[in-house]
Design an enzyme around this catalytic site. Sequence first.
Site, PDB file in Angstrom:
ATOM      1  N   ILE A  53       2.067   8.867   4.660  1.00  0.00           N
ATOM      2  CA  ILE A  53       1.293   7.566   5.016  1.00  0.00           C
ATOM      3  C   ILE A  53       2.110   6.959   6.093  1.00  0.00           C
ATOM      4  O   ILE A  53       3.576   6.654   5.913  1.00  0.00           O
ATOM      5  CB  ILE A  53       0.943   6.621   3.790  1.00  0.00           C
ATOM      6  CG1 ILE A  53       0.128   5.510   4.029  1.00  0.00           C
ATOM      7  CG2 ILE A  53       2.195   6.354   3.260  1.00  0.00           C
ATOM      8  CD1 ILE A  53      -0.513   4.711   3.084  1.00  0.00           C
ATOM      9  N   ALA A  54       1.606   6.367   7.034  1.00  0.00           N
ATOM     10  CA  ALA A  54       2.302   5.235   8.162  1.00  0.00           C
ATOM     11  C   ALA A  54       1.370   4.439   8.683  1.00  0.00           C
ATOM     12  O   ALA A  54       0.362   4.699   8.951  1.00  0.00           O
ATOM     13  CB  ALA A  54       2.894   6.402   9.288  1.00  0.00           C
ATOM     14  N   GLU A  70       6.629  11.848  -3.095  1.00  0.00           N
ATOM     15  CA  GLU A  70       8.085  11.630  -2.772  1.00  0.00           C
ATOM     16  C   GLU A  70       8.413  10.599  -1.903  1.00  0.00           C
ATOM     17  O   GLU A  70       7.503  10.505  -0.743  1.00  0.00           O
ATOM     18  CB  GLU A  70       8.948  12.856  -2.367  1.00  0.00           C
ATOM     19  CG  GLU A  70       8.804  14.130  -3.388  1.00  0.00           C
ATOM     20  CD  GLU A  70       7.459  15.050  -3.228  1.00  0.00           C
ATOM     21  OE1 GLU A  70       6.690  14.928  -2.185  1.00  0.00           O
ATOM     22  OE2 GLU A  70       7.499  15.903  -4.211  1.00  0.00           O
ATOM     23  N   ASN A  81      14.401   4.271   1.530  1.00  0.00           N
ATOM     24  CA  ASN A  81      12.884   3.654   2.023  1.00  0.00           C
ATOM     25  C   ASN A  81      12.523   2.535   1.232  1.00  0.00           C
ATOM     26  O   ASN A  81      11.615   2.860   0.486  1.00  0.00           O
ATOM     27  CB  ASN A  81      11.924   4.514   2.289  1.00  0.00           C
ATOM     28  CG  ASN A  81      10.914   4.251   3.222  1.00  0.00           C
ATOM     29  OD1 ASN A  81      10.848   2.985   3.338  1.00  0.00           O
ATOM     30  ND2 ASN A  81       9.958   5.141   3.774  1.00  0.00           N
ATOM     31  N   TYR A  83       4.878   1.129  -2.838  1.00  0.00           N
ATOM     32  CA  TYR A  83       4.208   1.755  -3.830  1.00  0.00           C
ATOM     33  C   TYR A  83       4.191   1.102  -5.198  1.00  0.00           C
ATOM     34  O   TYR A  83       3.194   1.258  -5.988  1.00  0.00           O
ATOM     35  CB  TYR A  83       5.070   3.142  -3.988  1.00  0.00           C
ATOM     36  CG  TYR A  83       4.939   4.287  -2.645  1.00  0.00           C
ATOM     37  CD1 TYR A  83       3.519   4.189  -2.205  1.00  0.00           C
ATOM     38  CD2 TYR A  83       5.967   4.622  -2.139  1.00  0.00           C
ATOM     39  CE1 TYR A  83       3.445   5.046  -0.898  1.00  0.00           C
ATOM     40  CE2 TYR A  83       5.922   5.442  -1.106  1.00  0.00           C
ATOM     41  CZ  TYR A  83       4.658   5.820  -0.384  1.00  0.00           C
ATOM     42  OH  TYR A  83       4.199   6.438   0.691  1.00  0.00           O
TER      43      TYR A  83
HETATM   44  C1  LIG Z   1       5.047   1.747   3.700  1.00  0.00           C
HETATM   45  C2  LIG Z   1       3.779   1.012   4.921  1.00  0.00           C
HETATM   46  C3  LIG Z   1       2.929   2.377   5.008  1.00  0.00           C
HETATM   47  C4  LIG Z   1       3.225  -0.194   4.455  1.00  0.00           C
HETATM   48  O1  LIG Z   1       2.192  -0.271   5.157  1.00  0.00           O
HETATM   49  P1  LIG Z   1       1.734  -1.859   5.448  1.00  0.00           P
HETATM   50  O2  LIG Z   1       0.403  -1.778   6.498  1.00  0.00           O
HETATM   51  O3  LIG Z   1       2.678  -2.777   6.224  1.00  0.00           O
HETATM   52  O4  LIG Z   1       1.364  -2.276   3.976  1.00  0.00           O
HETATM   53  P2  LIG Z   1       0.632  -3.511   3.582  1.00  0.00           P
HETATM   54  O5  LIG Z   1       0.252  -4.583   4.727  1.00  0.00           O
HETATM   55  O6  LIG Z   1      -0.531  -2.953   2.989  1.00  0.00           O
HETATM   56  O7  LIG Z   1       1.475  -4.377   2.468  1.00  0.00           O
HETATM   57  C5  LIG Z   1       0.732  -4.350   1.170  1.00  0.00           C
HETATM   58  C6  LIG Z   1       2.069  -4.995   0.267  1.00  0.00           C
HETATM   59  O8  LIG Z   1       2.928  -3.843   0.002  1.00  0.00           O
HETATM   60  C7  LIG Z   1       4.242  -4.433  -0.207  1.00  0.00           C
HETATM   61  N1  LIG Z   1       4.984  -4.248   1.005  1.00  0.00           N
HETATM   62  C8  LIG Z   1       4.609  -3.571   1.978  1.00  0.00           C
HETATM   63  N2  LIG Z   1       5.421  -3.238   2.986  1.00  0.00           N
HETATM   64  C9  LIG Z   1       6.979  -3.808   2.408  1.00  0.00           C
HETATM   65  C10 LIG Z   1       8.159  -3.931   2.809  1.00  0.00           C
HETATM   66  N3  LIG Z   1       8.550  -3.219   3.906  1.00  0.00           N
HETATM   67  N4  LIG Z   1       8.880  -4.568   1.871  1.00  0.00           N
HETATM   68  C11 LIG Z   1       8.580  -4.904   0.845  1.00  0.00           C
HETATM   69  N5  LIG Z   1       7.226  -4.906   0.422  1.00  0.00           N
HETATM   70  C12 LIG Z   1       6.224  -4.339   1.167  1.00  0.00           C
HETATM   71  C13 LIG Z   1       3.889  -6.102  -0.042  1.00  0.00           C
HETATM   72  O9  LIG Z   1       3.825  -6.457  -1.231  1.00  0.00           O
HETATM   73  C14 LIG Z   1       2.667  -6.180   0.739  1.00  0.00           C
HETATM   74  O10 LIG Z   1       2.081  -7.159   0.522  1.00  0.00           O
HETATM   75  P3  LIG Z   1       2.507  -8.444   1.391  1.00  0.00           P
HETATM   76  O11 LIG Z   1       2.477  -8.210   2.850  1.00  0.00           O
HETATM   77  O12 LIG Z   1       1.053  -9.561   1.278  1.00  0.00           O
HETATM   78  O13 LIG Z   1       3.759  -9.209   0.779  1.00  0.00           O
HETATM   79  C15 LIG Z   1       4.491   1.001   6.218  1.00  0.00           C
HETATM   80  O14 LIG Z   1       5.507   0.012   6.007  1.00  0.00           O
HETATM   81  C16 LIG Z   1       5.178   1.844   6.831  1.00  0.00           C
HETATM   82  O15 LIG Z   1       4.332   2.880   7.829  1.00  0.00           O
HETATM   83  N6  LIG Z   1       6.543   2.393   6.728  1.00  0.00           N
HETATM   84  C17 LIG Z   1       7.175   3.614   7.768  1.00  0.00           C
HETATM   85  C18 LIG Z   1       6.742   4.791   7.196  1.00  0.00           C
HETATM   86  C19 LIG Z   1       6.849   5.161   5.800  1.00  0.00           C
HETATM   87  O16 LIG Z   1       8.178   4.830   5.363  1.00  0.00           O
HETATM   88  N7  LIG Z   1       5.782   5.778   5.079  1.00  0.00           N
HETATM   89  C20 LIG Z   1       6.335   5.949   3.753  1.00  0.00           C
HETATM   90  C21 LIG Z   1       6.791   7.444   3.590  1.00  0.00           C
HETATM   91  S1  LIG Z   1       7.074   7.894   1.923  1.00  0.00           S
END
Ligand SMILES: CC(C)(COP(=O)(O)OP(=O)(O)OC[C@H]1O[C@@H](n2cnc3c(N)ncnc32)[C@H](O)[C@@H]1OP(=O)(O)O)[C@@H](O)C(=O)NCCC(=O)NCCS
Length: 152
Positions: free
Chosen positions: A77-78, A111, A116, A123
Amino acid sequence: MIKEENFPIIFTKVTEKDIDDIVIIENESFQYPWKRETFESELTNTFSRFFIARKNKDPAGFIIYWDIPYEIHLINIAVRPKYRRMGTGAMLLGEMINYAEMNSKQLITLEVRVSNKGAITFYRKFGFREVYIREKYYVDNDEDAIVMERYI
Ligand SMILES: CC(C)(COP(=O)(O)OP(=O)(O)OC[C@H]1O[C@@H](n2cnc3c(N)ncnc32)[C@H](O)[C@@H]1OP(=O)(O)O)[C@@H](O)C(=O)NCCC(=O)NCCS
C-alpha cells in the site's frame, strides 16, 4: 465551478494502462521500490486484488492484497507524499477490510519494516496488532519485519 482541490479521491481496478502511474507512486513512496515487472505480474495473479486511487486523474495511491483461504494478506500500500494525511490510505485500507468482511474472511495479515513507524501507527489505527518479528525478511537491507494482524 468546482475547485480542483475539492475533487474526490476515486479508486478503480488496476489494468496495464495504469502501471506507469503505479511505478510513479511506488518510486515516490519507498527507498527500495519494487520493479515494474512485479506489478505487472500482479495483473495476472488470480488471487490478487489491485486498486489505484486518483484525485482528478492524478495518481494518488494504490493497494494490493491477496484473497487466500480464510485470510486476506496485504501485499503493498502506498500514497504519494503530496497526498498523504488526507484519508487516501484509510480509504484503500477500508476497501480491503470491507472486502474481508463481505467475503467471510477470518483474518488480515501484513508485514511492515520495523523502521516504518508511520505505517505501523497507521495500521494500529485500523485495528492491526503486532504479533511477531520475521528476522531479515527484507533482502534489500536485511531489515526485520513486524507481522501484524487484524481479526475480522
Ligand atoms: C502509510 C501510508 C500508506 C498512509 O497513507 P495516508 O493516505 O497518509 O493515510 P491517511 O491519511 O488515511 O491516515 C489515516 C490515519 O493513520 C494515521 N497515520 C497515517 N500516516 C501516519 C504517519 N506517518 N504517522 C503517524 N500516524 C499516521 C493517522 O492517525 C491518520 O489520521 P490523521 O491524519 O487524521 O491523524 C503512507 O504514509 C505511505 O504511503 N507511506 C509510504 C509507503 C509505506 O510505508 N507503505 C506501507 C508499507 S508496509
